[in-house]
Motif scaffolding. Structure first.
Motif, short mmCIF file in Angstrom:
data_model
loop_
_atom_site.label_atom_id
_atom_site.label_comp_id
_atom_site.label_asym_id
_atom_site.label_seq_id
_atom_site.Cartn_x
_atom_site.Cartn_y
_atom_site.Cartn_z
N LEU A 1 65.42 -32.39 16.12
CA LEU A 1 65.85 -31.90 15.05
C LEU A 1 67.22 -33.24 14.15
N ALA A 2 66.91 -33.40 12.75
CA ALA A 2 67.83 -34.17 12.48
C ALA A 2 68.13 -32.77 11.19
N TYR A 3 67.34 -32.35 11.14
CA TYR A 3 68.59 -31.24 10.13
C TYR A 3 67.13 -30.78 9.41
N LEU A 4 67.49 -29.91 9.37
CA LEU A 4 66.46 -28.52 8.22
C LEU A 4 66.72 -28.93 6.74
N ASP A 5 65.74 -28.40 6.53
CA ASP A 5 64.94 -29.13 4.77
C ASP A 5 64.50 -27.58 3.99
N PHE A 6 65.00 -27.01 3.08
CA PHE A 6 64.56 -25.67 2.34
C PHE A 6 64.33 -26.02 0.88
N SER A 7 63.29 -25.54 1.02
CA SER A 7 62.76 -25.50 -0.60
C SER A 7 62.36 -23.86 -0.98
N VAL A 8 62.07 -23.12 -2.45
CA VAL A 8 61.53 -22.42 -2.64
C VAL A 8 60.83 -22.95 -3.55
N SER A 9 59.35 -22.46 -3.15
CA SER A 9 58.05 -23.30 -3.43
C SER A 9 57.82 -22.39 -5.37
N THR A 10 56.59 -23.74 -5.66
CA THR A 10 56.27 -22.47 -7.04
C THR A 10 56.60 -21.09 -7.56
N THR A 11 55.71 -20.89 -6.34
CA THR A 11 55.06 -19.58 -6.09
C THR A 11 55.97 -18.38 -5.43
N GLY A 12 57.51 -19.35 -5.58
CA GLY A 12 58.57 -17.93 -5.15
C GLY A 12 58.87 -18.27 -3.30
N MET A 13 57.94 -18.66 -2.63
CA MET A 13 57.72 -18.98 -1.28
C MET A 13 59.19 -19.72 -0.99
N LEU A 14 59.81 -19.46 -0.33
CA LEU A 14 61.04 -19.45 0.57
C LEU A 14 60.63 -20.65 1.92
N ALA A 15 60.48 -21.89 2.06
CA ALA A 15 60.59 -22.67 3.59
C ALA A 15 60.66 -23.32 3.65
N GLY A 16 61.66 -23.64 4.83
CA GLY A 16 62.18 -24.56 5.95
C GLY A 16 61.60 -25.54 6.31
N VAL A 17 61.18 -26.36 6.60
CA VAL A 17 60.81 -27.64 7.50
C VAL A 17 61.65 -28.39 8.56
N GLN A 18 60.86 -28.68 9.67
CA GLN A 18 62.19 -29.57 10.69
C GLN A 18 61.95 -30.90 10.73
N MET A 19 62.86 -31.79 9.83
CA MET A 19 63.16 -32.76 10.12
C MET A 19 63.55 -33.37 11.41
N SER A 20 62.43 -34.86 12.12
CA SER A 20 63.69 -34.68 13.85
C SER A 20 64.45 -35.95 13.32
N HIS A 21 64.74 -36.53 14.69
CA HIS A 21 65.71 -38.14 14.04
C HIS A 21 64.42 -39.14 13.88
N THR A 22 63.50 -39.02 14.54
CA THR A 22 62.18 -39.76 14.76
C THR A 22 62.08 -39.91 13.61
N ALA A 23 61.03 -38.85 12.39
CA ALA A 23 60.66 -38.98 11.13
C ALA A 23 61.97 -39.67 9.79
N THR A 24 63.07 -39.05 10.34
CA THR A 24 64.01 -39.11 9.63
C THR A 24 64.43 -41.00 9.02
N SER A 25 64.31 -41.19 9.99
CA SER A 25 64.02 -42.83 10.43
C SER A 25 63.29 -43.60 9.52
N ALA A 26 61.75 -42.83 9.85
CA ALA A 26 60.49 -43.81 9.34
C ALA A 26 60.42 -43.52 7.65
N PHE A 27 60.97 -42.41 7.87
CA PHE A 27 60.68 -42.47 6.28
C PHE A 27 61.62 -43.29 5.78
#
Length: 1492
Positions: free
Chosen positions: A1070-1096
């Protein structure tokens, strides 16, 4: 036809009618019976009567006492039979109790303090537990981690709706609280609102009418039902009705050859004979105008008109010109002199009302008539001239819509005496226009009916013959003498016969309603001309006067006898005044219209001859246009009185109201048409309308014309009964055709006025009209309520009116509105101005104080709910697509290409260390404050060194191990970036969290706490300021402060260098976690790995061509998604300088972002929709001043809106248009698209074709189909491409249900595969099924190997004609909306934004709107800008537009204050929060309307 005296052919029809409706036949009448049953269940009665009592029908002796007491009611519509019928209809409803939810109002809107009105009695909140509305499993909703409470000591527990018993102990948290983020199944049970909604749902579950069989196609697959005629409905069966001829017009030898000749004769032979006596407001004679005086004054007016206006060479008025006559109702003498003066001068008078103010109802339309008639001169009296509104200089201003007029005062003292040798030229009556009478149409427009001199004379002769007028008779006139019956009898015919007119002004009638009766008695008058209203008024005022005798009357002309409801006034009047010498045969109702003049007039008959006829007709039959004697329940009947026979010299027939003017059958209602010299000839200046009205050739069933001369349509509906008597059942103008059946507005008014308490409607002021919504007319009833009525009174009365109208007319009322007394627009004589009222209603400017809409019961032509077809197997779809040559919808960005120097690093922490060594002083970040000056900046080496120190603190104070989670709670700025890299250096996993808002801790802190707990953070880093905030009193009130993990403040960093930096080894960690509240009021955190972060970062670098020499301006929230990546990561990866502008600073200085872009000569900039909206609204009027300050946006190459929704085309377009003046290229503005599984899928970038816009059919979208249409076609919806697909990203469109691939231009779910996909949700519960479904899905056929992530958004791909950089044809991705936001209603899929867009357009005061559903009810919440009194105006408008454009019925309309609809940092509406807040009764709405 069952009249009180029978005629032979009437009996046959009667027998036939009876046998057809005999009760022995089985009743298969779906229109009436089933409908009635359903409606009565629908609206429960609110009867105050004790159980077991029945409504008393008073005996006729008590009737008049009761009647007198109800003086406020409009007695024109009074009928005791009808009142009893209404009571009976209501009693039927009473048997089935069913409550209607009462609307809720804010206290400030309620006049009376009847606060218990707010929760209807008997709706216990506990009933709600049955409502536990289970969320349907949705394919792309991330796990709901929001529904736990933090008061639970043992870890985390999910709370569901408690049982009813525990409801009381739970404190209702404030609106928007994170704990309340539970969706529908966690509704707090104490809620009043949801109890009402449940009540509404129960009410609406009643069975609907049987479905109709046939449809018409509304140029698309959605079929609007078309009302099929019921096979059992009555049809006309009689023979063809023959035309009826009046008696010969016997020309008497001494009849004058023209009216002017008559005036000259009487003025010279008997100058002393009285012509007109006028009254003052005390009823004293004001003055007597003799025939000699009238003659000399008229001559004087004629001379002055022709010779004293303008110059000798250029007279202002020539013979044949039109002039306006503007006289008040209390000055008939001046009017007569001017009218005859015009006739003598051969000038055409146009009598109109006195404009009281510049804004008079309908006065604009009158101005239009004057303009089209070319009027330049207005004749008026001295007193009237003085009373007109004046400008400060004393001039009369031009009235709105009026032409410029010369005001000419006709009093003798102002006029020059004609020379001795001047005489007017008196001709015989000819074809020239004599005068123009104005007529107000149903839509409010005013037409001028021209009457020729020969027609005017012939009409006077016909009246003289019908009424047997003789010289020197006395006639009392209460009517308006400027037009219609009053003009014909009291100004024209009276002069022809040298009669004496006593004119009673309206003002005198108001003070003394008995004045006309007293005058008849004093002067032994032979004739009186009144309206039924005047008879009613005198009944109300009548107190057993001894000295009243009406025995002198031989004729009482009832001018509005054609209104079927006048019969009740006539009967009641006769009843009371028969003892005072009034003979029954004296009452003479007449029917007239502006076009046909007098249509029919009942003559005074000799005693002992047959009494006049009556018809008791079934309203049910009338609604189908047929005449049926009522044999059923005597409930819904219309009693008609005849209006006499055809006028002398006339021929009358009855034709079908619509289409070809074919003769009606004997048992059919149609429009009366007359053929005679004595009618109007045209609508002035309107040839087309004239042809349709004045030049009609009726045809027999064989198609032959009835006569060689044209007929004139009278605008009256009726039939010719036995013995040639004429019956009028209503006016064409009042006709409303609802679902194929005809209803007359007057009949509905009568029913509404008969509802108890009768005094409820203020002075009987009620308006009924229809509006067209969704291809049918809908009935609207607007009434003025008494000033002292309470909310309960109003609501009770409204529900009864609905029941009564339904019971008697079998028709639903679409909208019932109550307005405060005296607020409806008035006509000059105090009636209601109908078209103006309708106009106000449609514009949302009526300001009602109560509204009840019943679209659920009235709208029966909605399309059938869509049935989901069984899905075709995936393989056959594939084959079908191949056969039809459709491509499978897939697209990809370009390859990521060769590795560059900084790309050899797998970890961002290594890139930063490399930059600190190679380019230590290169500036990476510049942070601006609200004044636009640099608050702080960071070079590579500064960032590296500060990050090292943070890592040191973490190791030393936090005692953290590798892989521990750290929450970073920082305001947008440099500290956040430093802390992020410090975590990477320490081997920890950072989570960026938006800090709590100091002004709103109660609602924002719980979200912070929740993210910290859900992310399992072992430590929180923040600034000193926020550190204090977290420890404050307010904070401990909002959350449990003791359960925070350790909080470190990083304002003072230690001096010493940290131990060795952490060396990451596995790029998949894991590089970092990204938390966000969606428009339907759901809180969802997704996992970003180092590979994904660099590719992004690499993908964005390629798309936007980012290098160390570049500068990029970023005005975004840096906490999640692409905003965070651009703010914190991209500069370190690509080396460009980021100019950081915190969006919160724009509130103080809206120009901050654009000024920075201009000042730093930035080519690429990123913002959010909220920032764009702020600039559009805040800088709209300042572009010129910004330009003069040198603001220049011409260098901007890309301005990208970072979003996770369908592009807001309207906003981006208005932004582009607004700042085009400052050099912004419209092509530069574009949007990006990201979601939880992949934070950025599309981004416009620098090279590549411009974003395209297509127009799709909104109705097809509801069926999950894409149908491209032309711009501007109906139901079209613009969709803008969401930017170019990023390098390394592949997209496919899949069917969300079957997971099969879709063809191009088909709507489906967007699936994505890319190196920078997130690697999964970070959740408290290991919800493996969702995880694998969202992040590792495979197609069900075709390429089943590739692993895709599901975005949860619907969209489609379309190959465009454009080419991209590589020379390939460019594939555009169009995002339609989130699956979890979409609403399934009537089997179709609606996206809230489409409905909201329609609603916002309906009224200027609606600033924002959000729609949600609750148990299949559509709830529309609108924010009102403006006064609270406009709140109720919005209810009908919102209901109409959603029906019209989306074929949906709105269940609840909620009007709230500005800013109540919650919005997240990306500017997206939080609709589920809103719904939960509404159901928990926390919105403090201004008004809530529950549509029936």
């Amino acid at each position: 036809m069952c009249y009180t005296h029978t005629h032979t052919h009437g009996v046959a029809a009667d027998v036939r009618a009876r046998s057809r409706t005999s009760p022995s036949q089985p009743v298969r009448d779906i229109t009436q019976k089933g409908y009635e049953k359903k409606r009565s269940k629908l609206i429960g009665a609110f009867f105050p009567q004790a159980p077991g009592t029945t409504p008393v029908t008073p005996s006729s002796s008590s009737r008049y006492h009761r009647r007198r007491s109800s003086g406020s009611r409009d007695e024109r519509y009074r009928s005791d039979v009808h009142t009893e019928a209404v009571q009976a209809a209501l009693a039927k409803h009473k048997e089935r109790k069913m409550a209607v939810p009462m609307p809720s109002k804010r206290r400030s809107l309620v006049v009376q303090t009847s606060m218990d009105a707010y929760t209807p009695p008997g709706t216990r909140a506990a009933d709600l537990t049955s409502l536990a509305h289970v969320h349907a499993e949705n394919h792309s909703a991330p796990p709901d981690v929001t529904g736990y409470t933090n008061s639970a000591p043992e870890g985390i527990q999910v709370e569901r709706a408690p049982a009813a018993g525990t409801a009381a102990q739970r404190p209702t948290p404030k609106y928007g609280n994170a704990e309340l983020m539970e969706t529908g199944d966690g509704v707090p049970v104490s809620s009043r609102v949801s109890a009402k909604i449940q009540q509404l749902v129960n009410t609406l579950k009643r069975p609907k009418r049987p479905p109709l069989r046939e449809f018409f196609v509304d140029d698309f697959e959605e079929l609007l039902e078309v009302q099929q005629p019921d096979p059992n409905q009555p049809k006309a069966e009689g023979a063809q009705m023959a035309a009826s001829r009046g008696e010969q017009l016997g020309v008497v030898t001494n009849w004058p050859p023209s009216l002017e000749a008559a005036l000259q004769r009487w003025g010279t032979i008997s100058p002393k004979a009285p012509c007109l006596t006028t009254m003052d407001t005390n009823g004293k004679p004001l003055h007597v105008l003799t025939y000699g005086k009238l003659w000399s004054r008229s001559v004087k007016v004629a001379f002055n008109l022709l010779h004293k206006l303008g110059t000798k060479q250029e007279p202002l008025v020539r013979p044949g010109d039109r002039v306006a006559l503007v006289f008040p109702n209390n000055d008939p003498a001046a009017f007569m002199a001017s009218f005859y003066g015009c006739l003598l001068a051969e000038v055409v008078p146009v009598p109109i009302e006195v404009p009281l103010s510049r804004k008079d109802a309908g006065s604009q339309q009158i101005g239009f008539l004057l303009g089209s008639c070319g009027v330049t001169v207005a004749l008026t009296s001295d007193a009237c001239h003085k009373g007109l509104p004046k400008s400060p200089t004393g001039e009369i201003p031009q009235f709105k819509g009026w032409p410029k007029l010369l005001w000419f005062v006709t009093e003798s003292k102002h006029l020059s005496k004609p020379p001795r040798d001047w005489f007017p030229h008196i001709k015989d009556a000819n074809q020239d226009t004599a005068y123009i009478e104005y007529k107000t149409c149903k839509d409010g427009s005013v037409l001028g009916v021209t009457v020729m001199r020969i027609a005017m004379l012939t009409h006077c002769q016909a009246l003289t013959q019908s009424c047997s007028y003789t010289e020197a008779e006395t006639i009392v006139n209460v009517l308006d003498f400027k037009k219609d019956v009053g003009l014909w009898h009291a100004v024209l015919t009276s002069v022809m016969n040298m009669m004496h007119v006593l004119s009673i002004p309206y003002a005198l009638m108001k003070v003394n309603p008995l004045s006309w009766i007293q005058k008849v008695c004093q002067h032994k008058a032979k004739v009186a001309c009144v309206k039924s209203r005047d008879m009613h008024w005198s009944l109300v005022a009548h107190r057993e006067q001894r000295d009243v005798s009406l025995s002198s009357l031989r004729m009482l002309v009832v001018a509005d006898g054609s209104n079927p409801w006048s019969i009740s006034s006539c009967d009641a009047f006769l009843n009371v005044f028969q003892t005072k010498g009034l003979k029954p045969e004296v009452i003479c109702p007449c029917a007239s219209s502006p076009e046909a003049l007098t249509v029919a007039l009942r003559r005074p008959v000799e005693e002992g001859t047959t009494p006049p006829g009556r018809g008791v007709l079934s309203m049910q039959g009338l609604s189908h246009g047929v005449i049926r004697v009522d044999s059923e329940e005597k409930l819904s009947v219309l009693t008609l009185q005849d209006v006499g026979a055809v006028m002398p010299g006339g021929l009358m027939c009855v034709v079908k109201p619509e289409g070809v003017p074919q003769l009606c059958r004997t048992d059919e209602i149609g429009e009366l048409c007359v053929c005679t010299v004595a009618t109007g000839t045209s609508y002035y200046g309107l040839a087309g309308m004239t042809k349709n009205t004045f030049e009609v050739f009726p045809l027999t069933s064989g198609g032959a014309p009835v006569g060689e001369f044209p007929f004139t349509r009278t605008g009256l509906l009726g039939f010719i009964g036995p013995a040639g008597l004429i019956f009028v059942a209503g006016k064409m103008d009042g006709l409303m055709v609802v679902g194929g059946r005809q209803h007359n507005a007057d009949d509905i008014v009568a029913t509404a006025l008969a509802v108890e308490p009768m005094k409820f409607v203020y002075r009987g002021r009620i308006a009924v009209f229809s509006i067209t919504v969704l291809h049918d007319e809908r009935i609207v009833v607007v009434a003025e309520q008494r000033p002292d009525s309470t909310e309960e009174d109003s609501f009770q009365w409204m529900s009864r009116v609905l029941q009564a109208i339904d019971g008697i007319h079998q028709v639903g009322v679409y909208c019932l509105a109550l307005v405060p007394s005296n607020t409806l627009p008035k006509t000059p004589l105090g009636g209601i101005h109908l078209s103006e009222t309708k106009q106000l209603f449609l514009e949302g400017a009526l300001h009602p104080c109560n509204v009840l809409m019943c679209p659920h019961t009235c709208v029966t032509n909605l399309p059938k709910p869509r049935q989901k077809q069984p899905e075709i197997g995936p393989a056959s779809v594939m084959v079908g697509n191949l056969v039809s040559g459709k491509r499978i919808a897939q697209a990809s960005g370009r390859d990521l290409g060769q590795i560059e120097d900084n790309d050899q690093f797998l970890f961002l922490s290594e890139v930063l260390q490399w930059r600190a060594q190679t380019t230590p002083d290169h500036v990476l970040y510049t942070l601006l404050n609200s004044r636009g000056t640099i608050a702080s900046s960071l070079t590579c080496v500064q960032l590296h060194k500060r990050a090292e120190k943070i890592a040191g603190i973490l190791a030393e104070r936090g005692h953290l191990q590798d892989g521990d989670h750290v929450a970073l709670v920082y305001p947008p700025g440099i500290d956040l970036i430093v802390a992020f890299y410090g975590c990477l250096y320490a081997g920890c996993v950072p989570i960026t969290v938006r800090p709590p808002h100091p002004q709103n801790i109660a609602t924002t802190l719980p979200t912070v706490k929740m993210i910290v707990e859900v992310s399992r953070s072992v430590c929180v880093m923040t600034t000193q300021l926020i550190f204090k905030l977290l420890r404050s009193k307010e904070a401990s009130a909002a959350v449990d402060v003791r359960s925070w993990p350790p909080v470190l403040d990083t304002d003072d960093l230690p001096k010493k260098k940290p131990p060795l930096l952490y060396k990451p080894s596995n790029p998949d960690t894991l590089a970092y976690l990204d938390f966000s509240v969606s428009t339907t009021g759901m809180l969802a955190g997704v996992q970003m790995s180092h590979t994904a972060t660099s590719a992004f970062c690499r993908s964005i670098k390629l798309q936007c061509e980012l290098y160390p020499s570049r500068e990029v301006a970023i005005c975004l929230d840096p906490y999640c998604g692409l905003g965070f990546v651009l703010w914190c990561l991209c500069s370190v990866h690509s080396g460009h300088q980021s100019v950081l502008i915190p969006p919160s600073e724009l509130e103080a200085n809206p120009a901050l972002w654009l000024s920075a872009v201009s000042q730093y000569k930035v080519r690429d900039t990123f913002c959010s929709y909220s920032v764009m909206e702020l600039c559009t609204k805040g800088l709209g009027l300042q572009t010129d001043s910004l330009k003069s300050r040198g603001l220049d946006l011409s260098r901007v190459r890309t301005c990208v809106v970072v979003a996770e929704e369908r592009p807001r085309t309207a906003l981006t377009q208005s932004f582009s248009k607004l700042f085009k003046d400052l050099g912004l290229h419209p092509r530069a503005v574009s949007t990006s698209f990201g979601c939880r599984v992949n934070l950025a899928i599309c981004l416009q970038g620098t090279s590549g074709p411009d974003p395209t816009t297509v127009f799709v059919d909104m109705r097809a979208l509801r069926h999950d189909r894409v149908r491209l249409v032309e711009r501007g076609s109906p139901h079209s919806l613009p969709l803008m491409e969401s930017g170019k697909i990023l390098p390394g990203v592949r997209i496919i469109i899949a069917n969300p249900e079957t997971k099969g691939p879709m063809g191009e231009s088909h709507l489906g779910e967007i699936w994505v595969q890319s190196g920078h996909n997130a690697s999964g949700y970070f959740t408290v519960y290991g919800d493996e099924a969702l995880q694998s479904d969202h992040f590792t899905s495979r197609l069900s056929f075709g390429d089943t190997q590739t692993v895709w992530a599901r975005t949860g958004y619907l969209g489609f791909l379309r190959r465009t004609e454009l080419t991209d950089a590589s020379g390939e044809r460019h594939d555009a991705l169009y995002v339609v909306g989130a699956l979890e936001e979409a609403m399934e209603l009537r089997g179709m899929r609606y996206h809230p934004i489409d409905i909201e867009t329609s609603v916002i357009r309906t009224h200027k005061s609606i600033t924002e709107c959000a729609v949600v559903t609750w148990t299949n009810l559509l709830v529309v919440v609108v924010e009102l800008e403006g006064s609270e009194h406009e709140a109720l105006d919005l209810v009908p408008l919102v209901t109409n537009v959603v029906l019209e454009e989306h074929y949906l019925i709105v269940g609840v309309v909620v009007v709230v204050d500005i800013g109540v609809i919650p919005i997240n940092s990306r500017g997206e509406k939080q609709r589920m929060h809103l719904r939960d807040g509404f159901l928990a009764d926390q919105l403090d709405p201004i008004y809530v309307a529950y549509n029936m």
